[in-house]
Design a protein around this motif. Structure first.
Motif, PDB file in Angstrom:
ATOM      1  N   PHE A 179      -3.196   2.352  -6.544  1.00 11.41           N
ATOM      2  CA  PHE A 179      -2.384   2.854  -5.462  1.00 11.41           C
ATOM      3  C   PHE A 179      -1.431   3.806  -5.656  1.00 11.41           C
ATOM      4  O   PHE A 179      -1.185   4.776  -5.148  1.00 11.41           O
ATOM      5  CB  PHE A 179      -1.681   1.590  -4.669  1.00 11.41           C
ATOM      6  CG  PHE A 179      -2.362   1.027  -3.804  1.00 11.41           C
ATOM      7  CD1 PHE A 179      -3.665   1.581  -2.833  1.00 11.41           C
ATOM      8  CD2 PHE A 179      -2.422  -0.392  -3.611  1.00 11.41           C
ATOM      9  CE1 PHE A 179      -4.103   0.764  -1.947  1.00 11.41           C
ATOM     10  CE2 PHE A 179      -3.057  -1.330  -2.898  1.00 11.41           C
ATOM     11  CZ  PHE A 179      -4.244  -0.721  -2.146  1.00 11.41           C
ATOM     12  N   GLU A 180      -0.777   3.678  -7.102  1.00 12.62           N
ATOM     13  CA  GLU A 180      -0.023   4.726  -7.533  1.00 12.62           C
ATOM     14  C   GLU A 180      -0.652   6.210  -8.012  1.00 12.62           C
ATOM     15  O   GLU A 180      -0.392   7.146  -7.409  1.00 12.62           O
ATOM     16  CB  GLU A 180       0.558   4.465  -8.958  1.00 12.62           C
ATOM     17  CG  GLU A 180       1.568   3.237  -8.868  1.00 12.62           C
ATOM     18  CD  GLU A 180       2.126   2.508  -9.924  1.00 12.62           C
ATOM     19  OE1 GLU A 180       1.872   3.528 -11.132  1.00 12.62           O
ATOM     20  OE2 GLU A 180       2.914   1.801 -10.035  1.00 12.62           O
ATOM     21  N   GLN A 181      -1.833   5.922  -8.404  1.00  8.23           N
ATOM     22  CA  GLN A 181      -2.670   7.193  -8.699  1.00  8.23           C
ATOM     23  C   GLN A 181      -3.234   7.814  -7.236  1.00  8.23           C
ATOM     24  O   GLN A 181      -3.425   9.072  -7.145  1.00  8.23           O
ATOM     25  CB  GLN A 181      -4.029   6.750  -9.450  1.00  8.23           C
ATOM     26  CG  GLN A 181      -4.768   8.018  -9.821  1.00  8.23           C
ATOM     27  CD  GLN A 181      -4.025   9.062 -10.687  1.00  8.23           C
ATOM     28  OE1 GLN A 181      -2.989   8.681 -11.487  1.00  8.23           O
ATOM     29  NE2 GLN A 181      -4.065  10.504 -10.439  1.00  8.23           N
TER      30      GLN A 181
ATOM     31  N   PHE B 192      -4.564  -0.534   3.501  1.00  7.49           N
ATOM     32  CA  PHE B 192      -4.456   1.025   3.201  1.00  7.49           C
ATOM     33  C   PHE B 192      -5.371   1.870   4.063  1.00  7.49           C
ATOM     34  O   PHE B 192      -4.719   2.900   4.400  1.00  7.49           O
ATOM     35  CB  PHE B 192      -4.512   0.968   1.490  1.00  7.49           C
ATOM     36  CG  PHE B 192      -5.217   2.575   1.321  1.00  7.49           C
ATOM     37  CD1 PHE B 192      -4.024   3.526   1.235  1.00  7.49           C
ATOM     38  CD2 PHE B 192      -6.308   2.983   1.113  1.00  7.49           C
ATOM     39  CE1 PHE B 192      -4.267   4.783   0.746  1.00  7.49           C
ATOM     40  CE2 PHE B 192      -6.374   4.138   0.637  1.00  7.49           C
ATOM     41  CZ  PHE B 192      -5.372   4.978   0.464  1.00  7.49           C
TER      42      PHE B 192
ATOM     43  N   SER C  13      -3.723   4.833   6.241  1.00  7.69           N
ATOM     44  CA  SER C  13      -3.812   5.875   5.974  1.00  7.69           C
ATOM     45  C   SER C  13      -5.079   6.904   6.422  1.00  7.69           C
ATOM     46  O   SER C  13      -5.011   8.171   6.462  1.00  7.69           O
ATOM     47  CB  SER C  13      -4.114   6.042   4.385  1.00  7.69           C
ATOM     48  OG  SER C  13      -5.354   5.408   4.050  1.00  7.69           O
TER      49      SER C  13
ATOM     50  N   LYS D  75      -1.452   7.948  -4.510  1.00  4.50           N
ATOM     51  CA  LYS D  75      -0.505   8.699  -4.115  1.00  4.50           C
ATOM     52  C   LYS D  75      -0.166  10.072  -4.765  1.00  4.50           C
ATOM     53  O   LYS D  75      -0.146  11.183  -4.155  1.00  4.50           O
ATOM     54  CB  LYS D  75       1.109   8.153  -4.319  1.00  4.50           C
ATOM     55  CG  LYS D  75       1.223   6.999  -3.756  1.00  4.50           C
ATOM     56  CD  LYS D  75       2.530   6.252  -3.984  1.00  4.50           C
ATOM     57  CE  LYS D  75       2.909   5.136  -3.264  1.00  4.50           C
ATOM     58  NZ  LYS D  75       4.283   4.480  -3.589  1.00  4.50           N
ATOM     59  N   VAL D  76      -0.805  10.192  -6.200  1.00  2.00           N
ATOM     60  CA  VAL D  76      -0.711  11.517  -6.830  1.00  2.00           C
ATOM     61  C   VAL D  76      -1.820  12.405  -6.378  1.00  2.00           C
ATOM     62  O   VAL D  76      -1.684  13.557  -6.126  1.00  2.00           O
ATOM     63  CB  VAL D  76      -0.587  11.268  -8.495  1.00  2.00           C
ATOM     64  CG1 VAL D  76      -0.951  12.474  -8.966  1.00  2.00           C
ATOM     65  CG2 VAL D  76       0.663  10.362  -8.522  1.00  2.00           C
TER      66      VAL D  76
ATOM     67  N   ASP E  73      -3.919  12.047  -3.584  1.00  2.00           N
ATOM     68  CA  ASP E  73      -4.209  12.472  -2.314  1.00  2.00           C
ATOM     69  C   ASP E  73      -5.828  12.685  -1.995  1.00  2.00           C
ATOM     70  O   ASP E  73      -5.912  13.670  -1.321  1.00  2.00           O
ATOM     71  CB  ASP E  73      -3.406  13.360  -1.758  1.00  2.00           C
ATOM     72  CG  ASP E  73      -3.332  13.555  -0.229  1.00  2.00           C
ATOM     73  OD1 ASP E  73      -3.297  12.532   0.484  1.00  2.00           O
ATOM     74  OD2 ASP E  73      -2.930  14.530   0.151  1.00  2.00           O
TER      75      ASP E  73
ATOM     76  N   SER F 238       0.889  -1.026  -0.004  1.00  2.00           N
ATOM     77  CA  SER F 238       0.032   0.094  -0.073  1.00  2.00           C
ATOM     78  C   SER F 238       0.790   1.223  -0.020  1.00  2.00           C
ATOM     79  O   SER F 238       2.016   1.051   0.253  1.00  2.00           O
ATOM     80  CB  SER F 238      -0.787  -0.020   1.505  1.00  2.00           C
ATOM     81  OG  SER F 238      -0.207   0.472   2.229  1.00  2.00           O
ATOM     82  N   PRO F 239       0.384   2.210  -0.260  1.00  2.00           N
ATOM     83  CA  PRO F 239       1.193   3.582  -0.098  1.00  2.00           C
ATOM     84  C   PRO F 239       1.625   3.944   0.942  1.00  2.00           C
ATOM     85  O   PRO F 239       2.287   5.041   0.970  1.00  2.00           O
ATOM     86  CB  PRO F 239       0.304   4.652  -1.079  1.00  2.00           C
ATOM     87  CG  PRO F 239      -1.019   3.840  -0.991  1.00  2.00           C
ATOM     88  CD  PRO F 239      -1.054   2.688  -0.970  1.00  2.00           C
ATOM     89  N   ILE F 240       1.425   3.437   2.013  1.00  2.00           N
ATOM     90  CA  ILE F 240       1.610   3.945   3.412  1.00  2.00           C
ATOM     91  C   ILE F 240       2.760   3.050   3.778  1.00  2.00           C
ATOM     92  O   ILE F 240       3.015   1.854   3.575  1.00  2.00           O
ATOM     93  CB  ILE F 240       0.600   3.759   4.350  1.00  2.00           C
ATOM     94  CG1 ILE F 240      -0.969   4.522   3.786  1.00  2.00           C
ATOM     95  CG2 ILE F 240       0.859   4.379   5.709  1.00  2.00           C
ATOM     96  CD1 ILE F 240      -0.574   5.862   3.438  1.00  2.00           C
ATOM     97  N   SER F 241       3.932   3.641   4.490  1.00  2.45           N
ATOM     98  CA  SER F 241       5.060   2.882   4.592  1.00  2.45           C
ATOM     99  C   SER F 241       5.309   2.546   6.011  1.00  2.45           C
ATOM    100  O   SER F 241       6.262   2.077   6.385  1.00  2.45           O
ATOM    101  CB  SER F 241       6.400   4.081   4.458  1.00  2.45           C
ATOM    102  OG  SER F 241       6.006   5.241   4.876  1.00  2.45           O
TER     103      SER F 241
END
Length: 464
Positions: free
Chosen positions: A164-166, A208, A212, A168-169, A171, A49-52
């Motif tokens: 998930f990439e989108q 995610f 998030s 991130k962009v 938000d 997921s985009p959260i680290s």
């Protein structure tokens, strides 16, 4: 040498998995429901997921855990907010299921178009951006002012990694996935909509949402039996499961909570389907009884004071009793439990003495509603007997009460709300269980309140 890919067999009904195929599922008891699922390595199946945040968790004492009220997102829709328990909880995962063409996408789209100042990412794997725009334009005709402030981005994509990439962009503040059966991940070698794809994608979206704190709404398909399509584990994973139901031949649609970790599952939201979308029905009793006066004097019709969640509803119960055309009498119920209907017929036969076991009985709850409140038992019996003797019931009389096996009228809950609703809609008399008379000041009510202990007493009040 390439490593042999691991294979598991997963039950289509409940999600139970086993390393080898078996005929009957030991968890749910269904036959021939196991399907083969090919699993990748642990590295491939990691839920990205985009959260680290990957720090390990450690146990904490229950007494040291701080609690606070959940932060909820106002959906600008009174019916939807009520069913969810006051709004959409941040970081929650919600599943909305319903029949094809019932209006799931329309409900979600018109909801996000009303949400001023909330950035929404609408991910569609079924429709093109142009199709969504055409629907949005039709919906916006009824509230043009919102179109200038609603911030909705549309993404037509089916691969979860690219979604998930989108994210991130973009938000966003809210994410819509339409539908979960069309989303797939590269880590699983099966087609979209399969058990493994649904389970893996739902797990990634759940991780995610929790990391998030962004709420996610999933739109799901249902099977021909009416249950949510996919493994049963999907319903266990999400925080809220909503059922969007209604007969397509009627204009009413109902949102009902099957599971809700943040509120009650007894709430009900009612909508009216129109050309421009779904309109909230704030006072459904008036619509459900709109044609009641037209059927004045007709037999087989009784008005029940029901409760769905915290909302009182006055509904029309219709019954038809006729001579059995075949050897076995027919029993049919629409919007009411058929087993409970058979029980009430047995009570009428044994305790009251009416011989209707050799007659066909058809029961219908007007308006396409499905009612689970046992307080409508009395109106069901009254409507059946009214049709049997072909005598109409006064349309200014409504009733509520649960019928026991010995023919007694058992008390019901929220009796003041039922009386208030009947009084507001102009009824002159309401028949209630005698046990519910305690604490009610009849002199202060603008409606005559009659208490009864047994079915015979209620029928004497109705038919003399």
């Amino acid at each position: 040498m390439a490593t042999k890919q691991k294979v598991q067999y997963v039950c289509n009904s409940c999600g139970y998995d086993t390393p080898k195929w078996i005929g009957r599922c030991p968890a749910c008891g269904e036959w021939n429901t196991f399907a083969e699922v090919r699993l990748g390595s642990k590295k491939e199946r990691s839920y990205s997921s985009p959260i680290s945040g990957n720090s390990a968790n450690s146990p904490i004492s229950m007494s040291k855990i701080e609690t606070e009220k959940e932060v909820r997102l106002n959906l600008r829709d009174g019916e939807f907010n009520r069913v969810l328990g006051g709004g959409l909880v941040e970081g929650s995962l919600t599943l909305l299921g319903g029949e094809p063409g019932i209006g799931k996408s329309t409900l979600i789209l018109q909801t996000v178009l009303r949400m001023k100042g909330v950035k929404t990412l609408y991910v569609s794997g079924e429709e093109s951006a142009r199709q969504l725009k055409l629907r949005a334009d039709r919906i916006l005709e009824s509230f043009d002012a919102v179109s200038e402030t609603a911030d909705v981005e549309v993404l037509c994509e089916a691969m979860i990694e690219k979604i998930f990439e989108q994210i991130k962009v973009s938000d966003p503040d809210l994410i819509i996935i339409d539908s979960i059966q069309t989303v797939a991940t590269e880590n699983v070698e099966s087609s979209p909509g399969s058990i493994s794809q649904i389970r893996e994608c739902a797990a990634m979206l759940l991780k995610f949402a929790k990391e998030s704190n962004i709420p996610v709404i999933l739109i799901g398909h249902i099977t021909k039996e009416g249950s949510i399509a996919g493994p049963k584990i999907l319903e266990h994973m999400v925080d809220t499961v909503l059922q969007f139901e209604g007969d397509q031949h009627y204009m009413y649609r109902i949102v009902r909570a099957i599971k809700n970790r943040f509120g009650s599952t007894a709430e009900l939201g009612i909508y009216e389907m129109r050309q421009s979308g779904l309109r909230q029905v704030e006072n459904p009793s008036e619509l459900l009884l709109s044609d009641a006066k037209d059927s004045e004097g007709m037999s087989g019709v009784a008005i029940a004071a029901a409760i769905e969640g915290v909302r009182p509803l006055l509904i029309e119960t219709q019954a038809l009793v006729s001579s059995a055309a075949y050897g076995t009498p027919q029993r049919s119920a629409t919007g009411f439990d058929l087993r409970r209907l058979n029980m009430l017929l047995a009570v009428l036969e044994k305790r009251v003495g009416f011989k209707i076991m050799q007659k066909d009985v058809y029961l219908n709850i007007a308006g396409g509603l499905r009612v689970t409140d046992t307080a409508i038992d009395l109106s069901v019996i009254a409507a059946i007997l009214s049709s049997n003797v072909d005598t109409g019931i006064d349309r200014d009389v409504c009733m509520c009460g649960e019928v026991g096996l010995s023919g007694e009228i058992r008390p019901v809950s929220r009796i003041p709300q039922r009386i208030s609703e009947a009084e507001k809609l102009g009824f002159s008399t309401i028949i209630i269980p005698k046990s519910n008379l305690t604490g009610i000041e009849s002199s202060k009510c603008g409606i005559k309140i009659v208490g009864v202990r047994k079915v015979e007493e209620a029928l004497a009040q109705l038919f003399g």
